[in-house]
Every structure is written in C-alpha cells, then in structure tokens.
Design a protein around this motif. Structure first.
Motif, PDB file in Angstrom:
ATOM      1  N   THR A 289       0.928  -1.023   0.039  1.00  0.00           N
ATOM      2  CA  THR A 289       0.247  -0.052   0.005  1.00  0.00           C
ATOM      3  C   THR A 289       0.855   1.302   0.023  1.00  0.00           C
ATOM      4  O   THR A 289       0.479   2.252  -0.923  1.00  0.00           O
ATOM      5  N   LEU A 290       1.899   1.187   0.781  1.00  0.00           N
ATOM      6  CA  LEU A 290       2.799   2.449   0.792  1.00  0.00           C
ATOM      7  C   LEU A 290       4.194   2.216   0.297  1.00  0.00           C
ATOM      8  O   LEU A 290       4.823   3.257  -0.130  1.00  0.00           O
ATOM      9  N   THR A 291       4.684   1.023  -0.009  1.00  0.00           N
ATOM     10  CA  THR A 291       5.948   0.586  -0.522  1.00  0.00           C
ATOM     11  C   THR A 291       5.852  -0.199  -1.603  1.00  0.00           C
ATOM     12  O   THR A 291       4.646  -0.891  -1.990  1.00  0.00           O
ATOM     13  N   ILE A 292       7.104  -0.599  -2.323  1.00  0.00           N
ATOM     14  CA  ILE A 292       7.246  -1.461  -3.226  1.00  0.00           C
ATOM     15  C   ILE A 292       8.493  -2.119  -3.191  1.00  0.00           C
ATOM     16  O   ILE A 292       9.456  -1.612  -2.472  1.00  0.00           O
ATOM     17  N   LYS A 293       8.568  -3.481  -3.585  1.00  0.00           N
ATOM     18  CA  LYS A 293       9.816  -4.179  -3.726  1.00  0.00           C
ATOM     19  C   LYS A 293      10.324  -4.101  -4.889  1.00  0.00           C
ATOM     20  O   LYS A 293       9.673  -4.216  -5.951  1.00  0.00           O
ATOM     21  N   LEU A 294      11.627  -3.619  -5.114  1.00  0.00           N
ATOM     22  CA  LEU A 294      12.130  -3.277  -6.493  1.00  0.00           C
ATOM     23  C   LEU A 294      13.333  -4.409  -6.581  1.00  0.00           C
ATOM     24  O   LEU A 294      14.389  -4.462  -5.811  1.00  0.00           O
ATOM     25  N   ARG A 295      13.354  -5.108  -7.668  1.00  0.00           N
ATOM     26  CA  ARG A 295      14.866  -6.127  -8.279  1.00  0.00           C
ATOM     27  C   ARG A 295      15.490  -5.149  -9.048  1.00  0.00           C
ATOM     28  O   ARG A 295      15.122  -4.705  -9.936  1.00  0.00           O
ATOM     29  N   ILE A 296      16.622  -4.760  -8.445  1.00  0.00           N
ATOM     30  CA  ILE A 296      17.654  -3.918  -9.234  1.00  0.00           C
ATOM     31  C   ILE A 296      18.870  -5.016  -9.919  1.00  0.00           C
ATOM     32  O   ILE A 296      19.439  -4.349 -10.840  1.00  0.00           O
ATOM     33  N   ALA A 297      18.938  -6.259  -9.413  1.00  0.00           N
ATOM     34  CA  ALA A 297      19.964  -6.913  -9.784  1.00  0.00           C
ATOM     35  C   ALA A 297      19.508  -8.376  -9.501  1.00  0.00           C
ATOM     36  O   ALA A 297      18.583  -8.623  -8.517  1.00  0.00           O
ATOM     37  N   PRO A 298      20.129  -9.379  -9.999  1.00  0.00           N
ATOM     38  CA  PRO A 298      19.559 -10.722  -9.764  1.00  0.00           C
ATOM     39  C   PRO A 298      19.856 -10.794  -8.095  1.00  0.00           C
ATOM     40  O   PRO A 298      21.008 -10.562  -7.493  1.00  0.00           O
ATOM     41  N   LYS A 299      19.017 -11.666  -7.130  1.00  0.00           N
ATOM     42  CA  LYS A 299      19.118 -11.682  -5.829  1.00  0.00           C
ATOM     43  C   LYS A 299      19.458 -10.155  -4.856  1.00  0.00           C
ATOM     44  O   LYS A 299      19.763 -10.412  -3.964  1.00  0.00           O
ATOM     45  N   VAL A 300      19.151  -9.228  -5.488  1.00  0.00           N
ATOM     46  CA  VAL A 300      19.155  -7.799  -4.879  1.00  0.00           C
ATOM     47  C   VAL A 300      17.871  -7.224  -5.090  1.00  0.00           C
ATOM     48  O   VAL A 300      17.500  -6.489  -6.197  1.00  0.00           O
ATOM     49  N   GLU A 301      17.058  -6.895  -4.027  1.00  0.00           N
ATOM     50  CA  GLU A 301      15.955  -6.410  -3.798  1.00  0.00           C
ATOM     51  C   GLU A 301      15.968  -5.444  -2.890  1.00  0.00           C
ATOM     52  O   GLU A 301      16.635  -5.355  -1.751  1.00  0.00           O
ATOM     53  N   ILE A 302      15.337  -4.084  -3.172  1.00  0.00           N
ATOM     54  CA  ILE A 302      15.356  -3.190  -2.332  1.00  0.00           C
ATOM     55  C   ILE A 302      13.764  -2.478  -1.933  1.00  0.00           C
ATOM     56  O   ILE A 302      13.033  -2.916  -3.048  1.00  0.00           O
ATOM     57  N   GLU A 303      13.424  -1.947  -0.965  1.00  0.00           N
ATOM     58  CA  GLU A 303      12.097  -1.577  -0.653  1.00  0.00           C
ATOM     59  C   GLU A 303      12.079  -0.152  -0.852  1.00  0.00           C
ATOM     60  O   GLU A 303      12.847   0.496  -0.084  1.00  0.00           O
ATOM     61  N   LEU A 304      11.019   0.269  -1.395  1.00  0.00           N
ATOM     62  CA  LEU A 304      10.964   1.899  -1.891  1.00  0.00           C
ATOM     63  C   LEU A 304       9.606   2.293  -1.352  1.00  0.00           C
ATOM     64  O   LEU A 304       8.806   1.624  -1.561  1.00  0.00           O
ATOM     65  N   ASP A 305       9.672   3.709  -1.090  1.00  0.00           N
ATOM     66  CA  ASP A 305       8.234   4.356  -1.002  1.00  0.00           C
ATOM     67  C   ASP A 305       7.841   4.493  -2.406  1.00  0.00           C
ATOM     68  O   ASP A 305       8.316   4.645  -3.465  1.00  0.00           O
ATOM     69  N   ARG A 306       6.535   4.214  -2.676  1.00  0.00           N
ATOM     70  CA  ARG A 306       5.822   4.733  -4.021  1.00  0.00           C
ATOM     71  C   ARG A 306       6.140   5.815  -4.573  1.00  0.00           C
ATOM     72  O   ARG A 306       6.190   5.935  -5.760  1.00  0.00           O
ATOM     73  N   ASN A 307       6.270   6.755  -3.640  1.00  0.00           N
ATOM     74  CA  ASN A 307       6.621   8.260  -4.219  1.00  0.00           C
ATOM     75  C   ASN A 307       7.844   8.307  -4.732  1.00  0.00           C
ATOM     76  O   ASN A 307       8.082   9.402  -5.332  1.00  0.00           O
ATOM     77  N   ALA A 308       8.713   7.639  -4.835  1.00  0.00           N
ATOM     78  CA  ALA A 308      10.033   7.481  -5.163  1.00  0.00           C
ATOM     79  C   ALA A 308      10.092   7.018  -6.766  1.00  0.00           C
ATOM     80  O   ALA A 308      11.084   7.251  -7.347  1.00  0.00           O
ATOM     81  N   ILE A 309       8.878   6.734  -7.161  1.00  0.00           N
ATOM     82  CA  ILE A 309       8.747   6.185  -8.824  1.00  0.00           C
ATOM     83  C   ILE A 309       8.573   7.427  -9.494  1.00  0.00           C
ATOM     84  O   ILE A 309       7.718   8.266  -9.434  1.00  0.00           O
ATOM     85  N   ARG A 310       9.758   7.573 -10.548  1.00  0.00           N
ATOM     86  CA  ARG A 310       9.580   8.510 -11.539  1.00  0.00           C
ATOM     87  C   ARG A 310       8.637   8.441 -12.674  1.00  0.00           C
ATOM     88  O   ARG A 310       7.910   8.992 -13.157  1.00  0.00           O
ATOM     89  N   SER A 311       9.061   7.001 -13.239  1.00  0.00           N
ATOM     90  CA  SER A 311       8.265   6.925 -14.577  1.00  0.00           C
ATOM     91  C   SER A 311       8.464   5.309 -14.791  1.00  0.00           C
ATOM     92  O   SER A 311       9.252   4.547 -14.286  1.00  0.00           O
ATOM     93  N   LEU A 312       7.625   4.905 -15.915  1.00  0.00           N
ATOM     94  CA  LEU A 312       7.674   3.517 -16.390  1.00  0.00           C
ATOM     95  C   LEU A 312       8.558   3.314 -17.425  1.00  0.00           C
ATOM     96  O   LEU A 312       8.644   4.627 -18.198  1.00  0.00           O
ATOM     97  N   VAL A 313       9.396   2.227 -17.553  1.00  0.00           N
ATOM     98  CA  VAL A 313      10.525   1.988 -18.661  1.00  0.00           C
ATOM     99  C   VAL A 313       9.719   1.212 -19.658  1.00  0.00           C
ATOM    100  O   VAL A 313       9.139   0.150 -19.351  1.00  0.00           O
ATOM    101  N   SER A 314       9.627   1.815 -21.036  1.00  0.00           N
ATOM    102  CA  SER A 314       9.156   0.900 -21.952  1.00  0.00           C
ATOM    103  C   SER A 314       9.779  -0.399 -22.123  1.00  0.00           C
ATOM    104  O   SER A 314      11.190  -0.393 -22.037  1.00  0.00           O
ATOM    105  N   LYS A 315       9.051  -1.487 -22.411  1.00  0.00           N
ATOM    106  CA  LYS A 315       9.541  -3.047 -22.547  1.00  0.00           C
ATOM    107  C   LYS A 315      10.079  -3.164 -24.069  1.00  0.00           C
ATOM    108  O   LYS A 315       9.898  -2.647 -24.876  1.00  0.00           O
TER     109      LYS A 315
END
Length: 87
Positions: free
Chosen positions: A61-87
């Motif tokens: 609800t307030l945070t997201i978990k983001l995988r930035i590398a294999p086996k590396v996940e960080i937890e971020l506030d939703r307000n830290a998201i700037r944009s989607l990256v096109s696939k």
C-alpha cells in the motif's frame, strides 16, 4: 486615477499568466505522476527519482519491492517512482 486601474490590471494579468504558465502545468504533471504511482503492478519496469532502474517484485500500500539485480531487492516508497520504462 487612470494609472491605478492600469496597475491593478497588470497585477491581475501577471497572476493569470503565472497560473497558466507555471501552476497549472505543474499540477497536471503531479496528477499524472500520482496516477502512474497508483497503477503500478508486479512486473513493471520503472525508474526512480534517484535514477535506479528495476523491476517491481511486490506492491504494497505504501511501498514497493524493486529488483535491481539478480538476488538484490530493495524496498522503496511509492512516491520515489518517476516513470515506467518501456519494454
């Protein structure tokens, strides 16, 4: 007397100009960003305001978990998201 009306008209014009050129576009961008942050789902590729790219693994609800590398996940506030990256 005539000069005071012109001064008042100039001030009104200045505030109107500032509203349409600065305040309104900024509030529109904020509204679009809020919509984007509320529509995030797992699997989306995003970039944060800090410039970190990653894939969303879990959405809370307030945070997201983001995988930035294999086996590396960080937890971020939703307000830290700037944009989607096109696939």
């Amino acid at each position: 007397m005539q000069g005071s009306y012109i001064n008042i008209l100039m001030i009104v014009f200045l505030f109107g100009f500032m509203y349409f050129m600065i305040i309104r576009p900024q509030s529109k961008r904020n509204k679009e960003l809020k919509l984007l942050q509320d529509s995030l789902k797992e699997g989306d590729r995003i970039v944060t305001f800090a410039g970190i790219y990653g894939e969303i693994v879990e959405v809370g609800t307030l945070t997201i978990k983001l995988r930035i590398a294999p086996k590396v996940e960080i937890e971020l506030d939703r307000n830290a998201i700037r944009s989607l990256v096109s696939k």
